[in-house]
Design a protein around this motif. Structure first.
Motif, mmCIF file in Angstrom:
data_model
loop_
_atom_site.group_PDB
_atom_site.id
_atom_site.type_symbol
_atom_site.label_atom_id
_atom_site.label_comp_id
_atom_site.label_asym_id
_atom_site.label_seq_id
_atom_site.Cartn_x
_atom_site.Cartn_y
_atom_site.Cartn_z
ATOM 1 N N TRP A 168 52.198 -0.066 74.732
ATOM 2 C CA TRP A 168 52.478 1.358 74.646
ATOM 3 C C TRP A 168 53.246 1.670 75.923
ATOM 4 O O TRP A 168 52.663 1.703 77.001
ATOM 5 N N ASP A 196 55.532 1.051 69.662
ATOM 6 C CA ASP A 196 54.486 2.075 69.733
ATOM 7 C C ASP A 196 55.136 3.452 69.551
ATOM 8 O O ASP A 196 56.343 3.547 69.319
ATOM 9 N N TRP A 270 48.863 13.069 68.832
ATOM 10 C CA TRP A 270 50.019 12.855 69.725
ATOM 11 C C TRP A 270 51.129 13.894 69.566
ATOM 12 O O TRP A 270 51.686 14.373 70.551
ATOM 13 N N TRP A 304 51.921 -1.103 61.696
ATOM 14 C CA TRP A 304 50.506 -0.928 62.044
ATOM 15 C C TRP A 304 50.176 0.554 61.914
ATOM 16 O O TRP A 304 50.847 1.413 62.479
ATOM 17 N N ASP A 306 47.898 3.705 62.556
ATOM 18 C CA ASP A 306 47.006 4.043 63.666
ATOM 19 C C ASP A 306 46.407 5.442 63.519
ATOM 20 O O ASP A 306 46.857 6.243 62.700
ATOM 21 N N ARG A 403 44.043 0.550 62.045
ATOM 22 C CA ARG A 403 42.956 0.642 63.026
ATOM 23 C C ARG A 403 41.638 0.962 62.332
ATOM 24 O O ARG A 403 40.637 0.298 62.544
ATOM 25 N N TRP A 416 43.135 -4.394 63.120
ATOM 26 C CA TRP A 416 42.882 -4.904 64.468
ATOM 27 C C TRP A 416 41.632 -4.206 64.975
ATOM 28 O O TRP A 416 41.162 -3.250 64.352
ATOM 29 N N ASP A 419 41.037 0.031 70.046
ATOM 30 C CA ASP A 419 41.217 -0.005 71.500
ATOM 31 C C ASP A 419 40.037 -0.705 72.152
ATOM 32 O O ASP A 419 38.877 -0.423 71.850
ATOM 33 N N PHE A 452 43.345 -3.566 75.975
ATOM 34 C CA PHE A 452 44.281 -2.433 75.859
ATOM 35 C C PHE A 452 44.198 -1.534 77.108
ATOM 36 O O PHE A 452 45.160 -1.390 77.856
ATOM 37 N N HIS A 477 48.498 -6.606 73.584
ATOM 38 C CA HIS A 477 48.804 -5.168 73.563
ATOM 39 C C HIS A 477 48.101 -4.469 74.714
ATOM 40 O O HIS A 477 46.949 -4.779 75.021
#
Ligand code: GLC
Length: 674
Positions: A168, A196, A270, A304, A306, A403, A416, A419, A452, A477
């Motif tokens: 990221w 990312d 975000w 991916w 998220d 995620r 995955w 975090d 992470f 990552h």
């Protein structure tokens, strides 16, 4: 044998493609309390509990309380009760042996000997669920039956077994080019670079920042020329913004989740105030999935997904609550508690369950409270993409992992582990999750290697990669603001090169075992307890795992250790590959051994009369020769066979060939005529 038990009226999850008929008998061994919404089972002294997929603590889950409630929990310590995913399958192995699956999208609590050491209590939020009890004469047969029932696990393209570099903080084309150039120049294998959130325009899904990534299609094709795939992130939340077609269209067509008044629910992630695609609604799911086309058309072949618990940082209302409560403290004389009160208010309001209580889905004319289906969100976001790919990319596999997940999603994508931190304890935790995830159908998985959050150290990264070379998803990552974590930032380049190259050497075995596990509903990573059920020491070994048919792994997970104790349930051959090119083979008898493993050594163990097909490596998966493999062997006088699966690595059908290799008594290996 699988028996289904129906309680109330479950909200459909689509986890089980073909449901067995339900019986009328009570669930054997359990006290069912409909008022308390609970199932209680007396635990025998010898009972061990396995499963629950992605969660904290050990492989044997006994002695803690766990919750199925997908949560954004990057700082998790030992006292966490849930992580990013929610996997409702466990196996009780002891006086009785059976598996239990709860087909249910809401919150579930598993008190596994926490309140009372000898009691298992499972409690659900409301009593509308199906329960499946699976019996069998071994844990492995129970898992296999369960996996057959829930359907075939996701199969990624073969290039997705290569090493991926992510951070990221890669904010422009030049950052991506630099990563690739460094890897290629230094002879560090690489198959993918992850994009990312910064590739997007203002964190808006399905857009590309025109200044920083002026020609993503061009970049993708330039990278493809170097054997590298770009894998962009897609977030669950859609920025609310007039003129942004995804936001406008979704609002117009009613494709977003709503609040209690039927207006689109708004929460901040975000991009700021955002809307949440109602991926449980089949029409909205179809719409959302089609949106990936814009990136596929640019030559992108992997994604991916998220923030799809979904993670919500705050709502206008929760922010207001924080402000009001903080204001109430103004003027009060501070005392020792003030600090705790103030920080407590913020922690309490963020991510609190009330936010989820105020969200609604609309499925086939019915309004459903999000709380009752919370754990299905990440699954359905990923399913949206996967279902769209069935037509958008008819004949090829697309890399897709998520995620958040629950069982059912394993058919559509990998996962995955969310975090983590650059902590040795998280390396060990990620290791222990591998078999639990496999039990729940998740084969394509791996952790953020190196960690992470927080600052990594060179030795931690090296050790984590030494585990990562065995996990299907192998991706380094790290988070914005942390120490730069690409392998070329550190001093022992030869060591890192060696470790990464070993992944490509082992790929024929790893891919073959992955494919057989997916096609035959088998475990890829197995606790020793499952393979050596009569061996008490094997039952208690949680820092070693069987990997596929032939291999056992025992990575070093302790700082400053130059080796480790390894328990061998039977005689095995230790392979130790050193960075100077030496390979040392040592036969060890059953029992305990101290095994040396210097920082960049790659070690693993081979079972007697077993084989491991290996290649001579490559700088990317496309360079690995899967057709001309050679074998690592440990012959002890019997004839042994290895079934080698291989295919083109990209067709959806995955209709490869299985070649039977036979090793004779002298260790000579030959392919049998087909
Ligand atoms: C989340 C993801 C992480 C990603 C970050 C920024 O924390 O889990 O992998 O880097 O968001 O997108």
């Amino acid at each position: 044998m699988i028996q289904r038990y129906v309680y109330g009226n479950m909200i459909e999850t689509d986890t089980i493609p073909v449901k067995p008929e339900a019986g009328n008998e009570p669930l054997p061994g359990f006290t069912v309390d409909e008022k308390e919404h609970s199932f209680t089972y007396p635990l025998g002294k010898e009972d061990r509990i396995y499963g629950l997929g992605e969660n904290v603590r050990g492989i044997n889950k006994r002695g803690w309380i766990y919750q199925s409630w997908a949560s954004d929990n990057p700082d998790h310590l030992e006292d966490a009760v849930s992580l990013y995913a929610a996997h409702n399958f466990l196996v009780v192995d002891g006086e009785e042996r059976f598996g239990l699956f709860l087909d249910y999208g809401g919150k579930v609590t598993y008190d596994i000997g926490y309140t009372e050491m000898n009691r298992l209590t499972i409690r659900v939020n409301d009593f509308n669920l199906d329960v499946y009890r699976i019996s069998g004469d071994s844990v492995l047969s129970i898992v296999q039956q369960f996996r057959e029932m829930i359907g075939r696990s996701y199969i990624p393209p073969r290039w997705a077994f290569g090493f991926g570099q992510s951070r990221w903080g890669y904010v422009c084309e030049a950052d991506v080019r630099q990563v690739v150039r460094k890897h290629r120049e230094l002879g560090l294998p690489l198959d993918s670079v992850y994009l990312d959130i910064d590739y997007m325009d203002s964190y808006k899904d399905f857009t590309v920042n025109p200044e920083r990534f002026p020609d993503l299609a061009g970049l993708a094709s330039e990278m493809a020329g170097q054997g590298v795939h770009l894998v962009p992130i897609i977030d669950a939340a859609i920025k609310k913004e007039e003129g942004y077609p995804v936001s406008d269209e979704g609002i117009r067509k009613g494709y977003f989740c709503t609040d209690k008044d039927g207006k689109p629910f708004e929460g901040a992630v975000w991009p700021g105030i955002s809307l949440f695609p109602d991926v449980l609604n089949p029409e909205a799911r179809k719409w959302f999935g089609r949106l990936y086309k814009v990136l596929l058309d640019m030559g992108i072949e992997g994604f991916w997904n998220d923030m799809n618990e979904p993670s919500i940082f705050y709502t206008e209302a929760s922010l207001e609550e924080i402000r009001t409560r903080l204001m109430d403290t103004v003027g009060a004389t501070p005392d020792v508690n003030t600090f705790f009160e103030l920080t407590g208010i913020i922690r309490e309001v963020f991510q609190k369950d009330e936010i989820y209580d105020s969200i609604y889905h609309h499925v086939n004319g019915k309004r459903i409270r999000h709380t009752d289906v919370h754990n299905l969100y990440g699954y359905n976001m990923t399913r949206a993409a996967a279902e769209a790919f069935e037509t958008l990319a008819k004949d090829r596999r697309i890399l897709l992992f998520s995620r958040s997940s629950c069982i059912g999603m394993h058919r559509f994508g990998g996962t995955w582990m969310g975090d983590n931190k650059s902590w040795w304890s998280h390396l060990a935790l990620n290791f222990r999750m591998l078999p639990s995830l496999n039990m729940c159908g998740f084969l394509y998985t791996g952790a953020d290697l190196g960690g992470f959050g927080s600052d990594v150290t060179e030795d931690l990264l090296m050790r984590w990669l030494e585990l990562g070379i065995f996990t299907p998803l192998m991706r380094n990552h790290s988070a914005l603001g942390t120490r730069e974590q690409e392998v070329y930032r550190f001093s022992d380049l030869d060591g890192f090169r060696h470790v990464l190259r070993m992944r490509y050497v082992l790929l024929p075995y790893l891919y073959s075992e992955y494919m057989k596990a997916a096609l035959d509903n088998k475990m890829l990573f197995c606790p020793l307890a499952f393979d050596y059920p009569e061996d008490r020491r094997a039952q208690e070994t949680e820092d070693q795992l069987m990997l596929g048919d032939s291999l056992m792994i025992a990575p070093v997970m302790q700082q400053n250790a130059r080796g480790r104790m390894v328990y061998l349930p039977e005689s095995m051959k230790l392979f130790r590959f050193l960075k100077d090119g030496k390979a040392i083979e040592t036969v060890l008898g059953p029992g305990d051994h101290y095994v040396e493993c210097e920082l960049s050594d790659v070690i693993f163990f081979l079972r007697p009369d077993h084989l491991i097909p290996v290649s001579s490596g490559g700088n990317c998966v496309a360079e690995v020769d899967f057709d001309h493999v050679h074998f690592l062997t440990y012959p002890v006088g019997n004839e042994a066979c290895y079934e080698y699966y291989t295919d083109d690595g990209i067709s959806r059908q995955a209709a490869g060939t299985r070649i039977l290799y036979r090793m004779d008594e002298d260790g000579e290996v030959k392919a049998l005529p087909q």
